[in-house]
Design an enzyme around this catalytic site. Structure first.
Site, PDB file in Angstrom:
ATOM      1  N   HIS A  57       0.827  -1.220   0.000  1.00 21.71           N
ATOM      2  CA  HIS A  57       0.000   0.000   0.000  1.00 21.71           C
ATOM      3  C   HIS A  57       0.854   1.259   0.000  1.00 21.71           C
ATOM      4  O   HIS A  57       1.894   1.327   0.672  1.00 21.71           O
ATOM      5  CB  HIS A  57      -0.949  -0.007   1.211  1.00 21.71           C
ATOM      6  CG  HIS A  57      -2.112  -0.943   1.038  1.00 21.71           C
ATOM      7  ND1 HIS A  57      -2.829  -1.454   2.093  1.00 21.71           N
ATOM      8  CD2 HIS A  57      -2.671  -1.459  -0.095  1.00 21.71           C
ATOM      9  CE1 HIS A  57      -3.782  -2.248   1.622  1.00 21.71           C
ATOM     10  NE2 HIS A  57      -3.710  -2.273   0.303  1.00 21.71           N
ATOM     11  N   ASP A  59       0.667   4.112   1.362  1.00 27.47           N
ATOM     12  CA  ASP A  59       1.007   4.796   2.613  1.00 27.47           C
ATOM     13  C   ASP A  59       2.070   4.019   3.405  1.00 27.47           C
ATOM     14  O   ASP A  59       2.425   4.409   4.522  1.00 27.47           O
ATOM     15  CB  ASP A  59      -0.246   5.065   3.474  1.00 27.47           C
ATOM     16  CG  ASP A  59      -0.984   3.811   3.882  1.00 27.47           C
ATOM     17  OD1 ASP A  59      -1.010   2.841   3.101  1.00 27.47           O
ATOM     18  OD2 ASP A  59      -1.539   3.788   5.002  1.00 27.47           O
ATOM     19  N   HIS A  60       2.602   2.932   2.816  1.00 25.18           N
ATOM     20  CA  HIS A  60       3.720   2.196   3.419  1.00 25.18           C
ATOM     21  C   HIS A  60       4.945   2.159   2.513  1.00 25.18           C
ATOM     22  O   HIS A  60       6.017   1.742   2.935  1.00 25.18           O
ATOM     23  CB  HIS A  60       3.286   0.762   3.766  1.00 25.18           C
ATOM     24  CG  HIS A  60       2.207   0.734   4.806  1.00 25.18           C
ATOM     25  ND1 HIS A  60       2.440   0.351   6.111  1.00 25.18           N
ATOM     26  CD2 HIS A  60       0.908   1.105   4.742  1.00 25.18           C
ATOM     27  CE1 HIS A  60       1.307   0.482   6.798  1.00 25.18           C
ATOM     28  NE2 HIS A  60       0.365   0.930   6.004  1.00 25.18           N
ATOM     29  N   HIS A 170      -0.170   2.106  12.067  1.00 18.88           N
ATOM     30  CA  HIS A 170      -1.020   3.295  12.256  1.00 18.88           C
ATOM     31  C   HIS A 170      -1.298   3.572  13.733  1.00 18.88           C
ATOM     32  O   HIS A 170      -1.337   2.634  14.548  1.00 18.88           O
ATOM     33  CB  HIS A 170      -2.381   3.107  11.567  1.00 18.88           C
ATOM     34  CG  HIS A 170      -2.330   3.108  10.076  1.00 18.88           C
ATOM     35  ND1 HIS A 170      -2.453   4.251   9.329  1.00 18.88           N
ATOM     36  CD2 HIS A 170      -2.158   2.090   9.188  1.00 18.88           C
ATOM     37  CE1 HIS A 170      -2.379   3.954   8.046  1.00 18.88           C
ATOM     38  NE2 HIS A 170      -2.194   2.640   7.918  1.00 18.88           N
TER      39      HIS A 170
HETATM   40 ZN   LIG Z   1      -2.391  -1.235   4.248  1.00 15.67          ZN
END
Ligand SMILES: [Zn+2]
Length: 254
Positions: A57, A59-60, A170
């Site tokens: 993903h 955001d990683h 997160h």
């Molecule tokens: Zn994810």
């Protein structure tokens, strides 16, 4: 001895710097974006050598290419998902594991949030990087897997030593805890932890890391065998996967 430093990114992501003072190696786990990672490196005077990704993903992995271009760092990620990991150099899985300087780093394959999600276990440091599979008091959404698959993945993490520190992707802890309390209002460990978490968040401090032992006592997704959870759900006779699946379904709309 490794130093592990959380690096807040975007609105609620955590990247982590892992610095090995003996070898001078420095890894970043799941860099969402380059800016905060570069600032944290500069603050400590560390030079980035490795980029570790738990899953594809954005955001990683959004910091992968700019950080690789600036530092020449080697990108290590799930070998079974090479096509979706930007700039990947080294694919790893349970059969290969990894090495960080002199530290053995077994890899766990923990699919369901994505089909090739992995965790990095820094054994002698008692630390695990769980990405978006195991959160503090929660677990990731099932984008590419089933409840059965996620329960199997979480069960692997539950077999780690209880003092293993859990570094997740997160800062979702407060909301996760509020959901947990709806399922287990009489869980005293959960009530005590919520006090701690509320105090930390009130001053803007991270709630990370947790530990595997604390998660087993307070995270409903690791507790489908809890009598109280089963009574709340009206599923006293159901199997663990069915209870887990119902909790995940409810959390999706919480
Ligand atoms: Zn994810």
């Amino acid at each position: 001895m490794l130093a592990i430093e959380p690096v807040p990114c975007l609105s609620d992501n955590y990247a982590y710097l892992i610095h090995n003072s003996a070898s001078g190696l420095c890894a970043v786990v799941d860099p969402s974006e380059p800016g905060p990672v570069k600032a944290a490196l500069a603050k400590h005077g560390w030079r980035l050598t490795h980029i570790l990704n738990t899953h594809h993903h954005l955001d990683h992995t959004g910091g992968n290419i700019p950080l690789k271009e600036e530092f020449g760092a080697e990108i290590v990620g799930p070998g079974k998902d090479r096509a979706r990991i930007p700039g990947i150099d080294t694919g790893v899985d349970e059969s290969t594991g990894w090495q960080f300087g002199g530290h053995r780093v077994p890899v766990l394959e923990i699919p369901a949030h994505t089909k090739a999600h992995i965790a990095f276990v820094f054994e002698d440091e008692h630390a695990v990087f769980t990405g978006d599979t195991l959160f503090s008091m929660g677990c990731g959404r099932l984008f590419e897997g089933t409840p059965d698959m996620m329960w199997t993945s979480l069960s692997k993490l539950m077999r780690l030593n209880e003092k293993t520190r859990v570094y997740c992707g997160h800062e979702y802890t407060l909301n996760n805890g509020r959901f947990a309390v709806t399922l287990e209002p009489r869980n005293k460990d959960l009530a005590a932890r919520m006090k701690d978490v509320e105090a930390l968040r009130a001053k803007g401090a991270p709630t990370i890391p947790s530990t595997i032992g604390l998660e087993k006592k307070t995270n409903p997704f690791l507790r489908p065998d809890s009598r109280e959870i089963r009574e709340t759900l009206g599923m006293v006779e159901a199997d663990n996967v069915a209870v887990f699946g119902e909790m995940r379904r409810r959390k999706d709309v919480f």
